[in-house]
Scaffold this motif. Structure first.
Motif, PDB file in Angstrom:
ATOM      1  N   TYR A   1      39.290  39.818  34.102  1.00 30.16           N
ATOM      2  CA  TYR A   1      38.942  41.160  33.634  1.00 30.16           C
ATOM      3  C   TYR A   1      39.427  41.357  32.201  1.00 30.16           C
ATOM      4  CZ  TYR A   1      38.764  41.937  38.705  1.00 30.16           C
ATOM      5  OH  TYR A   1      38.497  41.835  40.053  1.00 30.16           O
ATOM      6  N   LEU A   2      38.643  42.095  31.419  1.00 33.60           N
ATOM      7  CA  LEU A   2      39.087  42.591  30.116  1.00 33.60           C
ATOM      8  C   LEU A   2      39.464  44.058  30.303  1.00 33.60           C
ATOM      9  CD1 LEU A   2      36.371  41.096  27.725  1.00 33.60           C
ATOM     10  CD2 LEU A   2      38.497  40.057  28.540  1.00 33.60           C
ATOM     11  N   VAL A   3      40.684  44.410  29.904  1.00 32.81           N
ATOM     12  CA  VAL A   3      41.217  45.746  30.209  1.00 32.81           C
ATOM     13  C   VAL A   3      41.716  46.398  28.921  1.00 32.81           C
ATOM     14  CG1 VAL A   3      42.786  47.057  31.667  1.00 32.81           C
ATOM     15  CG2 VAL A   3      41.948  44.826  32.448  1.00 32.81           C
ATOM     16  N   ARG A   4      41.059  47.495  28.546  1.00 29.50           N
ATOM     17  CA  ARG A   4      41.505  48.247  27.365  1.00 29.50           C
ATOM     18  C   ARG A   4      42.540  49.272  27.814  1.00 29.50           C
ATOM     19  NH1 ARG A   4      39.704  47.682  22.636  1.00 29.50           N
ATOM     20  NH2 ARG A   4      37.778  46.661  23.289  1.00 29.50           N
ATOM     21  N   VAL A   5      43.689  49.295  27.137  1.00 25.12           N
ATOM     22  CA  VAL A   5      44.814  50.111  27.605  1.00 25.12           C
ATOM     23  C   VAL A   5      45.418  50.933  26.470  1.00 25.12           C
ATOM     24  CG1 VAL A   5      45.430  48.555  29.498  1.00 25.12           C
ATOM     25  CG2 VAL A   5      46.433  48.194  27.226  1.00 25.12           C
ATOM     26  N   GLN A   6      46.208  51.938  26.881  1.00 25.15           N
ATOM     27  CA  GLN A   6      46.972  52.764  25.949  1.00 25.15           C
ATOM     28  C   GLN A   6      48.380  52.885  26.514  1.00 25.15           C
ATOM     29  OE1 GLN A   6      45.967  57.058  25.759  1.00 25.15           O
ATOM     30  NE2 GLN A   6      45.678  56.718  23.563  1.00 25.15           N
ATOM     31  N   TYR A   7      49.382  52.584  25.688  1.00 24.42           N
ATOM     32  CA  TYR A   7      50.777  52.651  26.142  1.00 24.42           C
ATOM     33  C   TYR A   7      51.263  54.084  26.032  1.00 24.42           C
ATOM     34  CZ  TYR A   7      55.574  50.986  26.886  1.00 24.42           C
ATOM     35  OH  TYR A   7      56.829  50.755  27.389  1.00 24.42           O
ATOM     36  N   SER A   8      51.912  54.571  27.088  1.00 26.96           N
ATOM     37  CA  SER A   8      52.304  55.990  27.145  1.00 26.96           C
ATOM     38  C   SER A   8      53.629  56.275  26.454  1.00 26.96           C
ATOM     39  CB  SER A   8      52.389  56.434  28.610  1.00 26.96           C
ATOM     40  OG  SER A   8      53.351  55.651  29.297  1.00 26.96           O
TER      41      SER A   8
ATOM     42  N   SER B   1      43.888  40.635  28.937  1.00 21.61           N
ATOM     43  CA  SER B   1      43.117  39.831  29.884  1.00 21.61           C
ATOM     44  C   SER B   1      43.930  39.720  31.167  1.00 21.61           C
ATOM     45  CB  SER B   1      42.858  38.442  29.314  1.00 21.61           C
ATOM     46  OG  SER B   1      42.452  37.552  30.345  1.00 21.61           O
ATOM     47  N   PHE B   2      43.304  40.070  32.289  1.00 20.72           N
ATOM     48  CA  PHE B   2      43.918  39.925  33.616  1.00 20.72           C
ATOM     49  C   PHE B   2      43.145  38.858  34.382  1.00 20.72           C
ATOM     50  CE2 PHE B   2      45.977  43.886  32.828  1.00 20.72           C
ATOM     51  CZ  PHE B   2      46.923  44.106  33.812  1.00 20.72           C
ATOM     52  N   VAL B   3      43.835  37.883  34.949  1.00 19.95           N
ATOM     53  CA  VAL B   3      43.213  36.918  35.859  1.00 19.95           C
ATOM     54  C   VAL B   3      43.942  37.029  37.200  1.00 19.95           C
ATOM     55  CG1 VAL B   3      42.682  34.505  36.326  1.00 19.95           C
ATOM     56  CG2 VAL B   3      42.581  35.363  33.973  1.00 19.95           C
ATOM     57  N   LEU B   4      43.195  37.443  38.238  1.00 24.19           N
ATOM     58  CA  LEU B   4      43.776  37.695  39.561  1.00 24.19           C
ATOM     59  C   LEU B   4      43.152  36.783  40.608  1.00 24.19           C
ATOM     60  CD1 LEU B   4      43.643  41.616  39.682  1.00 24.19           C
ATOM     61  CD2 LEU B   4      45.470  40.190  38.759  1.00 24.19           C
ATOM     62  N   ARG B   5      43.902  36.556  41.689  1.00 27.19           N
ATOM     63  CA  ARG B   5      43.377  35.827  42.840  1.00 27.19           C
ATOM     64  C   ARG B   5      43.346  36.715  44.085  1.00 27.19           C
ATOM     65  NH1 ARG B   5      46.603  31.927  44.525  1.00 27.19           N
ATOM     66  NH2 ARG B   5      48.314  32.389  43.110  1.00 27.19           N
ATOM     67  N   GLU B   6      43.446  38.018  43.879  1.00 28.13           N
ATOM     68  CA  GLU B   6      43.318  38.976  44.990  1.00 28.13           C
ATOM     69  C   GLU B   6      42.661  40.224  44.421  1.00 28.13           C
ATOM     70  OE1 GLU B   6      47.255  40.015  46.406  1.00 28.13           O
ATOM     71  OE2 GLU B   6      48.036  39.970  44.369  1.00 28.13           O
ATOM     72  N   GLY B   7      42.300  41.149  45.290  1.00 28.56           N
ATOM     73  CA  GLY B   7      41.583  42.325  44.804  1.00 28.56           C
ATOM     74  C   GLY B   7      41.889  43.560  45.623  1.00 28.56           C
TER      75      GLY B   7
END
Length: 248
Positions: A151-158, A196-202
């Motif tokens: 996944y490509l994840v756009r984020v904002q730090y709080s 970038s997130f790479v996961l093996r569960e959902g």
């Protein structure tokens, strides 16, 4: 002594088909145990017994299609809910990607039994798999799946400044959700505001909840890869078939 198990369960364990397919094949007399046709639902077998299927079953399975959609925001992965349309409604002859090179001809009958193998939240976009093939569904969402999803994840730090390295390490291996430790992930910065997130569960809303745990707000989330299959240039709202030469 080893306990007998349901024939349909054993067929699924062996990767021959899904349990639903197995029951259908058993009823049609397409399944043999040690060379003898077994057509009674609920029949049990021992692990050492040899299970074979008739050619009709393999032929039927070969006709089953798997579809890749670039899901836009506002569509749910599965059943319609809260007035939102399911992603399967995007699959029409007109919305098939013009560059799809798969030899399969589209027919509305393919929409029957086409189910999502995994989910994407209504406000997430990107690669969604819908399949009629129980083997692929099991491969992607079975309890023992090891297939990566990227996944490509756009984020904002709080908080002021940047996310501390210690919190990035926690995203990789150190978080729990609902009291259960998550599998190790691969999380890295792509630029100042995208991970970038790479996961093996959902787990449900897993990435959003992981980010919340370290003070990150998710502004956008896009799935770009499942196993070896990439989203690539597939336009939003369009779809293509999984090609015979592609494997997750």
């Amino acid at each position: 002594m080893t306990e007998p198990v349901r024939l349909s369960k054993r067929m699924s364990e062996l990767g021959l088909c899904s349990r639903r397919e197995a029951d259908e094949w058993i009823e049609r007399g397409w399944v043999r145990v040690d060379g003898i046709i077994v057509s009674e639902l609920g029949s049990k077998v021992l692990p050492h017994q040899r299970i074979t299927v008739e050619r009709q079953a393999a032929a039927q399975q070969a006709k089953r299609v798997t579809v890749l959609i670039n899901k836009p925001v506002g569509y749910v992965s599965g059943q319609a809910e809260d007035g939102y349309k399911p992603a399967v409604t995007l699959i029409t002859a007109d919305t098939r990607w013009k560059e799809d090179r798969a030899p399969t001809e589209f027919h509305p009958s393919q929409l029957r039994s086409l189910v999502p193998a995994g989910r994407l939240d209504i406000d997430s976009v990107g690669l969604l798999v819908l399949t009629q093939d129980g083997r692929i569904a099991k491969q992607l969402i079975g309890d023992d799946t090891s297939i990566e999803k990227e996944y490509l994840v756009r984020v904002q730090y709080s908080k002021p400044g940047r996310l501390p390295d210690a919190d990035l390490k926690r995203l990789n291996h150190g978080l729990s959700l609902d009291g259960k430790k998550l599998l190790p992930a691969k999380v890295r910065w792509l630029n100042d505001d995208q991970l970038s997130f790479v996961l093996r569960e959902g787990k449900k809303r897993q990435i959003r909840r992981m980010c919340e745990a370290v003070g990150l707000k998710v502004l956008g989330l896009k799935r770009v890869r499942i196993g070896r299959v990439m989203l690539g240039d597939l336009p939003p709202g369009q779809w293509r078939y999984l090609r015979p030469d592609e494997q997750f």
